[in-house]
Design a protein around this motif. Structure first.
Motif, PDB file in Angstrom:
ATOM      1  N   GLU A   1       0.312   8.810  -4.634  1.00 50.89           N
ATOM      2  CA  GLU A   1      -0.477   7.595  -4.832  1.00 50.89           C
ATOM      3  C   GLU A   1      -0.513   6.771  -3.544  1.00 50.89           C
ATOM      4  O   GLU A   1      -1.560   6.248  -3.139  1.00 50.89           O
ATOM      5  CB  GLU A   1       0.139   6.770  -5.977  1.00 50.89           C
ATOM      6  N   GLU A   2       0.628   6.665  -2.852  1.00 54.96           N
ATOM      7  CA  GLU A   2       0.684   5.938  -1.573  1.00 54.96           C
ATOM      8  C   GLU A   2      -0.216   6.607  -0.538  1.00 54.96           C
ATOM      9  O   GLU A   2      -0.948   5.929   0.193  1.00 54.96           O
ATOM     10  CB  GLU A   2       2.127   5.886  -1.062  1.00 54.96           C
ATOM     11  N   ARG A   3      -0.148   7.940  -0.491  1.00 51.46           N
ATOM     12  CA  ARG A   3      -0.963   8.692   0.477  1.00 51.46           C
ATOM     13  C   ARG A   3      -2.449   8.463   0.208  1.00 51.46           C
ATOM     14  O   ARG A   3      -3.245   8.347   1.146  1.00 51.46           O
ATOM     15  CB  ARG A   3      -0.610  10.183   0.362  1.00 51.46           C
ATOM     16  N   LYS A   4      -2.821   8.341  -1.067  1.00 53.67           N
ATOM     17  CA  LYS A   4      -4.227   8.114  -1.424  1.00 53.67           C
ATOM     18  C   LYS A   4      -4.709   6.786  -0.840  1.00 53.67           C
ATOM     19  O   LYS A   4      -5.789   6.717  -0.229  1.00 53.67           O
ATOM     20  CB  LYS A   4      -4.373   8.103  -2.947  1.00 53.67           C
ATOM     21  N   TRP A   5      -3.904   5.710  -1.005  1.00 51.67           N
ATOM     22  CA  TRP A   5      -4.290   4.392  -0.483  1.00 51.67           C
ATOM     23  C   TRP A   5      -4.359   4.393   1.043  1.00 51.67           C
ATOM     24  O   TRP A   5      -5.282   3.815   1.640  1.00 51.67           O
ATOM     25  CB  TRP A   5      -3.300   3.323  -0.950  1.00 51.67           C
TER      26      TRP A   5
ATOM     27  N   ALA B   1       1.553  -2.976   9.710  1.00 55.55           N
ATOM     28  CA  ALA B   1       2.687  -3.007   8.780  1.00 55.55           C
ATOM     29  C   ALA B   1       3.942  -3.528   9.461  1.00 55.55           C
ATOM     30  O   ALA B   1       4.695  -4.331   8.888  1.00 55.55           O
ATOM     31  CB  ALA B   1       2.933  -1.608   8.207  1.00 55.55           C
ATOM     32  N   MET B   2       4.156  -3.112  10.709  1.00 55.25           N
ATOM     33  CA  MET B   2       5.323  -3.583  11.466  1.00 55.25           C
ATOM     34  C   MET B   2       5.214  -5.071  11.745  1.00 55.25           C
ATOM     35  O   MET B   2       6.182  -5.822  11.602  1.00 55.25           O
ATOM     36  CB  MET B   2       5.444  -2.790  12.777  1.00 55.25           C
ATOM     37  N   ASN B   3       4.023  -5.517  12.136  1.00 52.90           N
ATOM     38  CA  ASN B   3       3.820  -6.940  12.450  1.00 52.90           C
ATOM     39  C   ASN B   3       4.034  -7.826  11.224  1.00 52.90           C
ATOM     40  O   ASN B   3       4.581  -8.931  11.330  1.00 52.90           O
ATOM     41  CB  ASN B   3       2.412  -7.168  13.009  1.00 52.90           C
ATOM     42  N   GLU B   4       3.569  -7.348  10.077  1.00 54.08           N
ATOM     43  CA  GLU B   4       3.676  -8.140   8.848  1.00 54.08           C
ATOM     44  C   GLU B   4       4.979  -7.860   8.082  1.00 54.08           C
ATOM     45  O   GLU B   4       5.240  -8.480   7.059  1.00 54.08           O
ATOM     46  CB  GLU B   4       2.477  -7.840   7.931  1.00 54.08           C
ATOM     47  N   ARG B   5       5.767  -6.917   8.615  1.00 56.27           N
ATOM     48  CA  ARG B   5       7.022  -6.498   7.954  1.00 56.27           C
ATOM     49  C   ARG B   5       6.771  -6.075   6.505  1.00 56.27           C
ATOM     50  O   ARG B   5       7.442  -6.496   5.579  1.00 56.27           O
ATOM     51  CB  ARG B   5       8.062  -7.618   8.013  1.00 56.27           C
TER      52      ARG B   5
ATOM     53  N   ARG C   1       5.317  -2.556   3.979  1.00 50.68           N
ATOM     54  CA  ARG C   1       5.150  -1.105   3.934  1.00 50.68           C
ATOM     55  C   ARG C   1       3.700  -0.770   4.271  1.00 50.68           C
ATOM     56  O   ARG C   1       2.793  -1.547   3.978  1.00 50.68           O
ATOM     57  CB  ARG C   1       5.487  -0.568   2.549  1.00 50.68           C
ATOM     58  N   MET C   2       3.513   0.401   4.850  1.00 52.84           N
ATOM     59  CA  MET C   2       2.158   0.819   5.222  1.00 52.84           C
ATOM     60  C   MET C   2       1.236   0.854   4.014  1.00 52.84           C
ATOM     61  O   MET C   2       0.073   0.472   4.094  1.00 52.84           O
ATOM     62  CB  MET C   2       2.177   2.197   5.886  1.00 52.84           C
TER      63      MET C   2
ATOM     64  N   ASP D   1       1.297  -1.003   1.401  1.00 51.35           N
ATOM     65  CA  ASP D   1       0.889  -2.356   0.996  1.00 51.35           C
ATOM     66  C   ASP D   1      -0.247  -2.870   1.877  1.00 51.35           C
ATOM     67  O   ASP D   1      -1.202  -3.490   1.390  1.00 51.35           O
ATOM     68  CB  ASP D   1       2.083  -3.310   1.052  1.00 51.35           C
ATOM     69  N   VAL D   2      -0.136  -2.604   3.173  1.00 50.33           N
ATOM     70  CA  VAL D   2      -1.208  -2.992   4.100  1.00 50.33           C
ATOM     71  C   VAL D   2      -2.479  -2.216   3.765  1.00 50.33           C
ATOM     72  O   VAL D   2      -3.579  -2.776   3.705  1.00 50.33           O
ATOM     73  CB  VAL D   2      -0.785  -2.738   5.567  1.00 50.33           C
ATOM     74  N   ALA D   3      -2.331  -0.922   3.533  1.00 52.41           N
ATOM     75  CA  ALA D   3      -3.481  -0.065   3.202  1.00 52.41           C
ATOM     76  C   ALA D   3      -4.163  -0.532   1.920  1.00 52.41           C
ATOM     77  O   ALA D   3      -5.392  -0.619   1.855  1.00 52.41           O
ATOM     78  CB  ALA D   3      -3.028   1.385   3.063  1.00 52.41           C
ATOM     79  N   THR D   4      -3.374  -0.864   0.908  1.00 48.37           N
ATOM     80  CA  THR D   4      -3.927  -1.329  -0.375  1.00 48.37           C
ATOM     81  C   THR D   4      -4.729  -2.613  -0.180  1.00 48.37           C
ATOM     82  O   THR D   4      -5.824  -2.767  -0.736  1.00 48.37           O
ATOM     83  CB  THR D   4      -2.785  -1.567  -1.392  1.00 48.37           C
TER      84      THR D   4
END
Length: 205
Positions: free
Chosen positions: A149-153, A180-184, A186-187, A189-192
Motif C-alpha cells: 500500500e505504501e509503495r502504491k502511494w 520527507a527528511m526536511n519535514e521529518r 515518512r516518505m 506520508d509525503v507521497a499521500t
C-alpha cells in the motif's frame, strides 16, 4: 493448556436422535465428559454472548457443531481473542457436515470422542502450535500488504512529480526522499499528501 471452552451450539440435534438406552453412552461421548475425565477444566457456552465472556479464561476453544456453523463461530470468536480453535468431530457433527467438507474453516485441529488422553494432549498441542503459526503468517501478510500500500502511494506521487516537474522517476524519488527528511515525515506520508492535493486540484478543474 488446561482450560478449554466447549461451544456446543447445534449439538442438541444429535442428542434428539439418541435412543433412551443409549443416553449414558451418548453422555460419555460428549466433549465435556471426555475432556473432564482426562483432567481438563471445561467451560461451556451455547450462545455467542456466553462464549465471549468465557474466552478470557480459556486456553482453547472446542467447537461441537456442523462445519458450516464452525466457520461462522470461529470468525466471530477470533475477533475477541486469538486462541486455538478445534473441531469436535462427533458422529452427529460429522454426519451433518458432509456437504461442507470443502469449506474454508478457521480451525487448527480436530478432536474425536474416541481419542485417548495422550491423543487429545497431542492434538491440542499441535493445534496450539498451528494457531500461533497462523497468527504469525497473518501478521506477516498484513505487514506485506502495508508495504504494498505504501509503495502504491509512493509510485503515484512519483508519477505526479514526473508529470508536473518534467523529471525522471529517479529524480522524483529523490524529491520525495528529501521532502520527507526536511519535514521529518515518512516518505509514504509525503507521497499521500501530494497525491491527495493533486486529486483535489484535478477535481476543481
Amino acid at each position: 493448556m488446561r482450560s478449554l471452552l466447549v461451544v456446543d451450539h447445534g449439538a442438541a440435534i444429535g442428542r434428539a436422535l439418541v435412543e433412551p438406552q443409549s443416553e449414558e453412552l451418548f453422555k460419555k461421548q460428549t466433549p465435556k465428559y471426555k475432556l473432564e475425565s482426562h483432567g481438563y477444566q471445561v467451560l461451556r457456552a451455547g450462545d455467542e454472548q456466553k462464549a465471549e465472556l468465557q474466552m478470557g479464561s480459556a486456553d482453547a476453544v472446542i467447537l461441537h457443531m456442523p462445519l458450516n456453523e464452525v466457520r461462522m463461530w470461529g470468525s466471530r470468536l477470533l475477533k475477541h481473542k486469538t486462541i486455538p480453535m478445534l473441531w469436535w468431530c462427533s458422529a452427529s457433527s460429522a454426519s451433518l457436515s458432509a456437504a461442507f467438507c470443502e469449506d474454508d474453516v478457521p480451525i487448527d485441529g480436530i478432536l474425536t470422542p474416541s481419542m485417548s488422553e495422550q491423543e487429545l494432549h497431542w492434538a491440542l498441542h499441535f493445534g496450539s502450535k498451528q494457531c500461533f503459526e497462523r497468527l504469525q503468517w497473518n501478521n506477516e501478510r498484513k505487514q506485506l500488504e502495508g508495504r504494498l500500500e505504501e509503495r502504491k502511494w509512493i509510485d503515484m506521487a512519483k508519477g505526479i512529480l514526473c508529470k508536473i516537474k518534467n523529471i525522471s522517476e529517479a529524480e522524483a524519488y529523490d524529491v520525495l526522499r528529501k521532502q520527507a527528511m526536511n519535514e521529518r515525515k515518512r516518505m509514504v506520508d509525503v507521497a499521500t499528501s501530494i497525491v491527495k492535493v493533486y486529486q483535489i486540484l484535478q477535481d476543481q478543474k
